[in-house]
Scaffold this motif. Structure first.
Motif, PDB file in Angstrom:
ATOM      1  N   GLY A 150       0.858  -1.138  -0.025  1.00 17.76           N
ATOM      2  CA  GLY A 150      -0.057  -0.040  -0.203  1.00 17.76           C
ATOM      3  C   GLY A 150       0.752   1.313   0.006  1.00 17.76           C
ATOM      4  O   GLY A 150       1.888   1.260   0.196  1.00 17.76           O
ATOM      5  N   ASP A 151       0.309   2.459  -0.277  1.00 18.63           N
ATOM      6  CA  ASP A 151       0.999   3.788  -0.209  1.00 18.63           C
ATOM      7  C   ASP A 151       1.800   4.017   0.690  1.00 18.63           C
ATOM      8  O   ASP A 151       2.783   4.924   0.672  1.00 18.63           O
ATOM      9  CB  ASP A 151      -0.084   4.702  -0.550  1.00 18.63           C
ATOM     10  CG  ASP A 151       0.573   6.079  -1.139  1.00 18.63           C
ATOM     11  OD1 ASP A 151       1.187   6.152  -1.819  1.00 18.63           O
ATOM     12  OD2 ASP A 151       0.603   7.095  -0.111  1.00 18.63           O
ATOM     13  N   ASP A 152       1.418   3.660   2.116  1.00 22.79           N
ATOM     14  CA  ASP A 152       2.150   3.968   3.271  1.00 22.79           C
ATOM     15  C   ASP A 152       3.488   3.412   3.276  1.00 22.79           C
ATOM     16  O   ASP A 152       4.385   3.683   4.038  1.00 22.79           O
ATOM     17  CB  ASP A 152       1.354   3.623   4.564  1.00 22.79           C
ATOM     18  CG  ASP A 152       1.152   2.099   4.710  1.00 22.79           C
ATOM     19  OD1 ASP A 152       1.211   1.304   3.599  1.00 22.79           O
ATOM     20  OD2 ASP A 152       0.846   1.747   5.772  1.00 22.79           O
ATOM     21  N   GLN A 153       3.769   2.543   2.498  1.00 20.32           N
ATOM     22  CA  GLN A 153       5.013   1.692   2.434  1.00 20.32           C
ATOM     23  C   GLN A 153       5.897   2.256   1.411  1.00 20.32           C
ATOM     24  O   GLN A 153       7.223   1.772   1.133  1.00 20.32           O
ATOM     25  CB  GLN A 153       5.034   0.268   2.382  1.00 20.32           C
ATOM     26  CG  GLN A 153       4.247  -0.654   3.323  1.00 20.32           C
ATOM     27  CD  GLN A 153       4.921  -0.148   4.644  1.00 20.32           C
ATOM     28  OE1 GLN A 153       6.099  -0.263   4.899  1.00 20.32           O
ATOM     29  NE2 GLN A 153       4.123   0.233   5.820  1.00 20.32           N
ATOM     30  N   ARG A 154       5.575   3.306   0.697  1.00 24.92           N
ATOM     31  CA  ARG A 154       6.600   4.143  -0.382  1.00 24.92           C
ATOM     32  C   ARG A 154       7.737   4.540   0.076  1.00 24.92           C
ATOM     33  O   ARG A 154       8.999   4.095  -0.557  1.00 24.92           O
ATOM     34  CB  ARG A 154       5.614   5.266  -0.824  1.00 24.92           C
ATOM     35  CG  ARG A 154       6.167   5.810  -1.927  1.00 24.92           C
ATOM     36  CD  ARG A 154       5.369   7.083  -2.311  1.00 24.92           C
ATOM     37  NE  ARG A 154       4.061   6.946  -2.890  1.00 24.92           N
ATOM     38  CZ  ARG A 154       3.831   6.996  -4.184  1.00 24.92           C
ATOM     39  NH1 ARG A 154       4.723   7.091  -5.026  1.00 24.92           N
ATOM     40  NH2 ARG A 154       2.362   6.744  -4.522  1.00 24.92           N
ATOM     41  N   GLN A 155       7.918   4.955   1.144  1.00 23.12           N
ATOM     42  CA  GLN A 155       8.992   5.741   1.475  1.00 23.12           C
ATOM     43  C   GLN A 155       9.972   4.342   1.890  1.00 23.12           C
ATOM     44  O   GLN A 155      11.386   4.637   1.713  1.00 23.12           O
ATOM     45  CB  GLN A 155       8.943   6.352   2.730  1.00 23.12           C
ATOM     46  CG  GLN A 155      10.136   7.450   2.920  1.00 23.12           C
ATOM     47  CD  GLN A 155      10.029   8.289   4.313  1.00 23.12           C
ATOM     48  OE1 GLN A 155       9.160   7.753   5.185  1.00 23.12           O
ATOM     49  NE2 GLN A 155      10.415   9.488   4.375  1.00 23.12           N
ATOM     50  N   HIS A 156       9.453   3.470   2.650  1.00 26.26           N
ATOM     51  CA  HIS A 156      10.374   2.278   2.605  1.00 26.26           C
ATOM     52  C   HIS A 156      10.931   1.403   1.608  1.00 26.26           C
ATOM     53  O   HIS A 156      12.012   1.062   1.809  1.00 26.26           O
ATOM     54  CB  HIS A 156       9.622   1.201   3.678  1.00 26.26           C
ATOM     55  CG  HIS A 156       9.349   1.457   5.173  1.00 26.26           C
ATOM     56  ND1 HIS A 156       8.246   1.231   5.906  1.00 26.26           N
ATOM     57  CD2 HIS A 156       9.937   2.415   5.894  1.00 26.26           C
ATOM     58  CE1 HIS A 156       8.383   1.912   6.984  1.00 26.26           C
ATOM     59  NE2 HIS A 156       9.364   2.676   7.167  1.00 26.26           N
ATOM     60  N   VAL A 157      10.201   1.435   0.605  1.00 25.62           N
ATOM     61  CA  VAL A 157      10.719   0.741  -0.540  1.00 25.62           C
ATOM     62  C   VAL A 157      11.663   1.718  -1.249  1.00 25.62           C
ATOM     63  O   VAL A 157      12.686   1.222  -1.777  1.00 25.62           O
ATOM     64  CB  VAL A 157       9.351   0.504  -1.563  1.00 25.62           C
ATOM     65  CG1 VAL A 157       9.859  -0.176  -2.913  1.00 25.62           C
ATOM     66  CG2 VAL A 157       8.420  -0.401  -0.895  1.00 25.62           C
ATOM     67  N   GLU A 158      11.555   3.142  -1.349  1.00 22.84           N
ATOM     68  CA  GLU A 158      12.491   4.142  -1.873  1.00 22.84           C
ATOM     69  C   GLU A 158      13.743   3.884  -1.130  1.00 22.84           C
ATOM     70  O   GLU A 158      14.863   3.824  -1.945  1.00 22.84           O
ATOM     71  CB  GLU A 158      12.014   5.453  -1.619  1.00 22.84           C
ATOM     72  CG  GLU A 158      11.250   5.940  -2.875  1.00 22.84           C
ATOM     73  CD  GLU A 158      12.078   5.856  -4.205  1.00 22.84           C
ATOM     74  OE1 GLU A 158      13.221   6.075  -4.292  1.00 22.84           O
ATOM     75  OE2 GLU A 158      11.302   5.269  -5.159  1.00 22.84           O
ATOM     76  N   LEU A 159      13.746   3.460   0.352  1.00 20.98           N
ATOM     77  CA  LEU A 159      14.858   3.356   0.931  1.00 20.98           C
ATOM     78  C   LEU A 159      15.594   2.071   0.305  1.00 20.98           C
ATOM     79  O   LEU A 159      16.923   1.847   0.327  1.00 20.98           O
ATOM     80  CB  LEU A 159      14.847   3.489   2.445  1.00 20.98           C
ATOM     81  CG  LEU A 159      15.978   3.182   3.267  1.00 20.98           C
ATOM     82  CD1 LEU A 159      17.244   4.197   3.054  1.00 20.98           C
ATOM     83  CD2 LEU A 159      15.598   3.190   4.900  1.00 20.98           C
ATOM     84  N   MET A 160      14.786   1.061   0.323  1.00 14.43           N
ATOM     85  CA  MET A 160      15.530  -0.294   0.119  1.00 14.43           C
ATOM     86  C   MET A 160      16.007  -0.273  -1.495  1.00 14.43           C
ATOM     87  O   MET A 160      17.255  -1.045  -1.731  1.00 14.43           O
ATOM     88  CB  MET A 160      14.568  -1.579   0.522  1.00 14.43           C
ATOM     89  CG  MET A 160      13.433  -1.559  -0.518  1.00 14.43           C
ATOM     90  SD  MET A 160      12.513  -2.944  -0.622  1.00 14.43           S
ATOM     91  CE  MET A 160      11.474  -2.924   0.817  1.00 14.43           C
ATOM     92  N   ARG A 161      15.473   0.356  -2.016  1.00 15.08           N
ATOM     93  CA  ARG A 161      16.199   0.643  -3.414  1.00 15.08           C
ATOM     94  C   ARG A 161      17.559   1.379  -3.419  1.00 15.08           C
ATOM     95  O   ARG A 161      18.372   1.026  -4.062  1.00 15.08           O
ATOM     96  CB  ARG A 161      14.976   1.735  -4.507  1.00 15.08           C
ATOM     97  CG  ARG A 161      13.855   0.982  -4.965  1.00 15.08           C
ATOM     98  CD  ARG A 161      12.991   1.593  -5.560  1.00 15.08           C
ATOM     99  NE  ARG A 161      13.295   2.471  -6.593  1.00 15.08           N
ATOM    100  CZ  ARG A 161      13.223   2.101  -7.827  1.00 15.08           C
ATOM    101  NH1 ARG A 161      13.265   0.846  -8.068  1.00 15.08           N
ATOM    102  NH2 ARG A 161      14.042   3.021  -8.516  1.00 15.08           N
ATOM    103  N   GLU A 162      17.667   2.570  -2.428  1.00 16.74           N
ATOM    104  CA  GLU A 162      18.743   3.317  -2.396  1.00 16.74           C
ATOM    105  C   GLU A 162      19.706   2.469  -1.643  1.00 16.74           C
ATOM    106  O   GLU A 162      20.952   2.502  -2.145  1.00 16.74           O
ATOM    107  CB  GLU A 162      18.457   4.478  -1.423  1.00 16.74           C
ATOM    108  CG  GLU A 162      19.644   5.288  -1.112  1.00 16.74           C
ATOM    109  CD  GLU A 162      20.320   5.902  -2.708  1.00 16.74           C
ATOM    110  OE1 GLU A 162      19.643   5.993  -3.680  1.00 16.74           O
ATOM    111  OE2 GLU A 162      21.643   6.146  -2.500  1.00 16.74           O
ATOM    112  N   ILE A 163      19.445   1.430  -0.882  1.00 21.94           N
ATOM    113  CA  ILE A 163      20.488   0.571   0.000  1.00 21.94           C
ATOM    114  C   ILE A 163      20.851  -0.495  -0.915  1.00 21.94           C
ATOM    115  O   ILE A 163      22.039  -0.528  -1.199  1.00 21.94           O
ATOM    116  CB  ILE A 163      19.786   0.002   0.842  1.00 21.94           C
ATOM    117  CG1 ILE A 163      19.422   0.844   2.427  1.00 21.94           C
ATOM    118  CG2 ILE A 163      20.611  -1.278   1.674  1.00 21.94           C
ATOM    119  CD1 ILE A 163      18.558   0.273   3.454  1.00 21.94           C
TER     120      ILE A 163
END
Ligand code: TYM
Length: 331
Positions: A150-163
């Motif tokens: 869901g949309d509330d996990q957007r920021q967490h997914v952005e961070l894992m992409r960066e990691i």
């Protein structure tokens, strides 16, 4: 990714109080993902749940509740890999290894930590602060290409992409940068009583949160008393968050779009509309609850399903860890 099919991974917290937001934003996507993913991997994230106060004796029960809800919703262990996070120790090991390319500032920017720690920031567990690194490890351990959430996990997914990008830049191309996958409709289901807030069992209202396991009477009562907006038009608009939310819910339940719902209820009042939404939600959730009642008592069966899934998951994660350890200079 064999023959262009995605590797899908998603996780869900263990609780028997899964709600309509979880169902529409995430669970529905998991069920659809089973036929696209090769493999599609779903995980009950019990390690994440210790980041807030919890009862050890309850944890195993809540994992089984969640497992039964997901199976009842249509996850099929023959068509996906379904397991309990703590059964696959590679998740915790990779969490520590990924710390090397995660900064304190990254974690400090996470809005979920700010929301969940609230004013008692100093007392929040280190686990709550670290939550996004474990989440990155969950996904990166499988070199997943898609993360349905869901949309509330957007920021967490952005961070894992960066990691993943940082890891690859520093140690060589070992990890895959996953894509965020949001549902077209229903990525952010709102609380029925306070439609400016997302539906949530921790931050929302009791009356405004429809649980997957609510009985028909409760669902009808909650939907019937949903806050609508002034006016009487059934139309999605930024100044009509209550009605827009109900339109989205009905669109998902019917498998149509917003426009069809608006057309159908053009000229009708909120009463008819809410009755239709209640019917739709009952139709969506009643079969899940019925199936849950059948599955939940068989604890040995649920445990066996999770154990078989963990074995398959471990085989994939262990291979990634071999590469990661080697690149990072471990023996
Ligand atoms: P959890 O269990 O809190 O939420 C499970 C899923 O439900 C979605 N969701 C919503 N979708 C639409 N409207 C809402 N009101 C709503 N509320 C929740 C969430 O976005 C989520 O997809 N951090 C994750 C668990 C996790 C994870 C992972 C997810 C751990 N590791 C790796 C993906 C990949 C979570 O909050 O779960």
């Amino acid at each position: 990714m064999a023959d262009g099919r995605p590797i899908i991974f998603s996780g869900i917290q263990p609780t028997g109080r899964k709600h309509l937001g979880n169902f529409i934003g995430a669970i529905r996507q998991y069920v659809e993902g089973q036929d696209r993913g090769d493999p599609a991997i779903f995980c009950v994230v019990d390690l994440h749940s210790i980041s807030v106060p919890y009862e050890p004796a309850d944890l195993r029960e809540r994992v089984l509740d969640t497992a039964a809800i997901l199976l009842a919703a249509g996850l099929d262990p023959e068509r996906c890999i379904f397991f309990r996070q703590s059964d696959v120790r590679e998740h915790t090991e990779l969490t520590w290894l990924l710390s090397a390319v995660t900064s304190h500032g990254d974690l400090d920017r996470m809005t979920q930590f700010k929301e969940k720690s609230g004013r008692a920031r100093e007392l929040a567990s280190a686990a709550l602060f670290y939550y996004p690194v474990l989440m990155a490890a969950d996904v990166l351990a499988y070199r997943a290409t898609e993360v349905p959430v869901g949309d509330d996990q957007r920021q967490h997914v952005e961070l894992m992409r960066e990691i993943a990008r940082r890891f690859n830049a520093r140690f060589g191309e070992v990890l895959v940068v996953p894509e965020l996958v949001l549902p077209e409709v229903g990525a952010r289901i709102m609380d029925l009583q306070e439609p400016e807030r997302k539906m949530s069992t921790t931050g929302g209202t009791e009356a405004g949160t429809v649980l997957v396991l609510d009985d028909e009477k409760t669902i009808r009562k909650k939907v019937g008393s949903a806050v609508t907006d002034s006016g009487r038009e059934v139309r999605a608009a930024p100044d009509k968050p209550g009605v827009t939310n109900l339109i989205d819910i009905l669109a998902v339940a019917r498998g149509t779009g917003r426009a069809e719902i608006e057309r159908e209820f053009d000229g009708l009042g909120y009463g008819d509309f809410k009755r239709a939404v209640a019917d739709g939600v009952v139709e969506l959730l009643a079969p899940v609850r019925e199936r849950y009642e059948e599955l939940r008592p068989d604890e040995a069966g649920l445990e066996a399903t999770l154990a078989a899934g963990a074995e398959k998951a471990r085989a994939i994660a262990a291979a990634t860890l071999v590469d990661v350890r080697e690149r990072m200079g471990f023996g």
